[in-house]
Design an enzyme around this catalytic site. Structure first.
Site, PDB file in Angstrom:
ATOM      1  N   HIS A  33      -2.208  17.075 -28.058  1.00 34.61           N
ATOM      2  CA  HIS A  33      -1.799  16.375 -26.829  1.00 34.61           C
ATOM      3  C   HIS A  33      -3.049  16.248 -25.958  1.00 34.61           C
ATOM      4  CE1 HIS A  33       0.110  15.963 -22.857  1.00 34.61           C
ATOM      5  NE2 HIS A  33       1.209  15.614 -23.494  1.00 34.61           N
ATOM      6  N   ASP A  44      -1.144  26.016 -28.256  1.00 35.64           N
ATOM      7  CA  ASP A  44      -0.325  25.206 -27.352  1.00 35.64           C
ATOM      8  C   ASP A  44       1.110  25.232 -27.880  1.00 35.64           C
ATOM      9  OD1 ASP A  44       1.080  23.229 -26.093  1.00 35.64           O
ATOM     10  OD2 ASP A  44      -0.397  21.642 -26.413  1.00 35.64           O
ATOM     11  N   GLN A  60       5.795  22.657 -27.358  1.00 38.96           N
ATOM     12  CA  GLN A  60       6.956  22.124 -28.081  1.00 38.96           C
ATOM     13  C   GLN A  60       7.696  23.180 -28.887  1.00 38.96           C
ATOM     14  OE1 GLN A  60       8.281  19.192 -27.744  1.00 38.96           O
ATOM     15  NE2 GLN A  60       6.656  18.183 -26.613  1.00 38.96           N
ATOM     16  N   CYS A  90       0.776  10.625 -25.183  1.00 41.34           N
ATOM     17  CA  CYS A  90      -0.402  11.435 -24.811  1.00 41.34           C
ATOM     18  C   CYS A  90      -1.122  11.963 -26.045  1.00 41.34           C
ATOM     19  CB  CYS A  90      -0.021  12.598 -23.887  1.00 41.34           C
ATOM     20  SG  CYS A  90       0.611  12.050 -22.316  1.00 41.34           S
ATOM     21  N   LYS A 125       9.998  22.411 -20.536  1.00 37.18           N
ATOM     22  CA  LYS A 125      10.353  22.078 -21.925  1.00 37.18           C
ATOM     23  C   LYS A 125      11.181  23.186 -22.569  1.00 37.18           C
ATOM     24  CE  LYS A 125       6.195  19.363 -22.710  1.00 37.18           C
ATOM     25  NZ  LYS A 125       6.451  17.933 -22.708  1.00 37.18           N
TER      26      LYS A 125
END
Ligand code: PMP
Length: 409
Positions: free
Chosen positions: A123, A200, A203, A364, A226
């Site tokens: 991202h 990261d 998600q 993104c 999220k």
């Protein structure tokens, strides 16, 4: 077994019809998840009953606000199995967490000619901070390449790691392709070369078990919004030894031990990284969101998402002229697709008129679009409140797009 029809009732926003009068079908959870009633109620309750500033109130409300805020830190600690709660820093989201590590930690270690490794599917939030840092320090940004099916080509990583490598940052689950990356394997390879790793988890945190001790990541970042929580709050986990070494990046109240006009000494971690009044209501909401996730259980969530992914993939692939980007064997419930006969933005606009919210664009991840030589995809991303019926409506609506552009079914 997860009961999505029951779960949908927990989300007030999904009870309202789309302005077209059709049922609202939200397939954009990779952008942000919807919020269950108890998260909304908890935040409301915080402002109604407990609002005050944290860490300095001797008074009753100040203590309640501090308890709310600090107990969320403990909640996050157990959510990701961090060793101690002071390894948890609150930020405003994934993006801010990555920037904090880039400028507070990596910047100190970077000499001209050094290298930082990211992956081809990052991202922009886990790409641009590293790119800017490299430019500033005359360092090089290196990229783990990707294969056509949307898996990383890890055979290259071993050769890429070398004594000049100062940091590796990689996404756990790609927001545009759904690929679940083997982060533990990547971390093991990086650590063999003495390279710290940031994961990261934007998600993955909502649905997949995150155990930072088992994963052995050096840093892990995610956003409240999220994981069924509010916007404006996020998490940075860091190994204590790195957080101790890391410099604060923002300065002001709350993060100091003593201040004179000549000198300032900083508070211990985690306060050292939390300048200014924090997002206390956001922390209250985040704790409620984690409780919500724990009550449902991640194992059932994953099973449901895998069922939706399989069903949606079959339904969509039966449509003539539809291509799915990202076909990794290990994938989350995110489907990026393109139609031969319509631009992704037109597709998303027509789907919206049927009450279906999908996202269109580069998500993104412009380099991912460049890799496939396409400007954009439409992306349907699923969550625990989605049902097979939602997918039937989606498939029918995509057929309708075909009807509009091609004229025949
Ligand atoms: N990384 C990934 C994989 C994401 O999906 C997102 C949000 N789409 C981000 C980083 C950035 O998160 P935020 O905007 O909440 O900071």
């Amino acid at each position: 077994m997860l009961a999505p029809y029951q779960i949908k009732k927990d989300f007030p926003i999904l009870q309202q019809p789309h302005p077209s009068g059709k049922p609202l079908i939200y397939l954009d959870s990779a952008a942000t998840t919807q919020k269950p009633q108890e998260v909304i109620d908890t935040m409301h309750h915080y402002y109604e009953k407990s609002n005050a500033n944290v860490h300095r109130g001797i008074h009753h409300l100040g203590n309640r606000a501090t308890l709310t805020y600090e107990s969320t830190r403990a909640k996050v600690q157990t959510f990701i199995n961090a060793h101690v709660s002071r390894d948890i820093i609150f930020t405003k989201g994934t993006t801010e967490s990555v920037n904090l590590v880039a400028y507070g930690f990596a910047a100190k270690r970077l000499q001209p000619g050094d290298e930082i490794i990211i992956s081809a599917m990052e991202h922009h939030s886990n790409l641009i901070p590293w790119q800017m840092l490299c430019k500033r320090h005359q360092a090089h940004l290196r990229v783990i390449p990707m294969q056509e099916d949307g898996q990383l080509d890890l055979s290259q990583l071993k050769q890429m790691l070398n004594p000049k490598t100062k940091m590796l940052a990689v996404v756990h689950i790609s927001n545009s392709l759904g690929t679940i990356n083997p982060v533990e394997e990547i971390i093991e390879m990086a650590h063999a070369a003495d390279v710290p790793v940031l994961v990261d988890a934007a998600q993955s945190a909502a649905y997949y078990d995150i155990d930072v001790q088992q994963m052995d990541c050096d840093f892990l970042v995610f956003s409240g919004h999220k994981v069924f929580g509010p916007t404006g709050i996020g998490v940075l986990y860091g190994k204590e030894k790195w957080l101790e070494e890391m410099d604060p990046w923002q300065f002001g109240g709350e993060m100091i031990r003593s201040v004179t006009f000549e000198e300032t000494t900083f508070a211990e971690i985690p306060q050292k990284f939390e300048a200014g009044t924090p997002n206390i209501a956001g922390a209250a909401g985040l704790a409620a969101a984690i409780r919500y996730i724990e009550n449902i259980g991640k194992a059932d969530m994953q099973q449901h998402l895998q069922d939706l992914l399989q069903y949606a993939t079959e339904q969509l692939l039966s449509i003539n002229g539809l291509h799915i980007y990202g076909n990794a064997p290990k994938k989350s419930a995110i489907i990026s697709f393109m139609l031969d006969f319509a631009h992704a933005h037109d597709t998303a606009t027509i789907l919206d008129s049927s009450g279906i919210a999908v996202r269109a664009g580069h998500h993104c991840t412009q380099p991912v679009m460049d890799f496939y030589g396409i400007p954009a995809t439409a992306r349907a991303s699923f969550s625990i409140y989605n049902t097979r019926e939602d997918i039937d409506v989606l498939a029918e609506a995509v057929e309708n797009v075909r009807m509009i552009f091609v004229g025949t079914l």
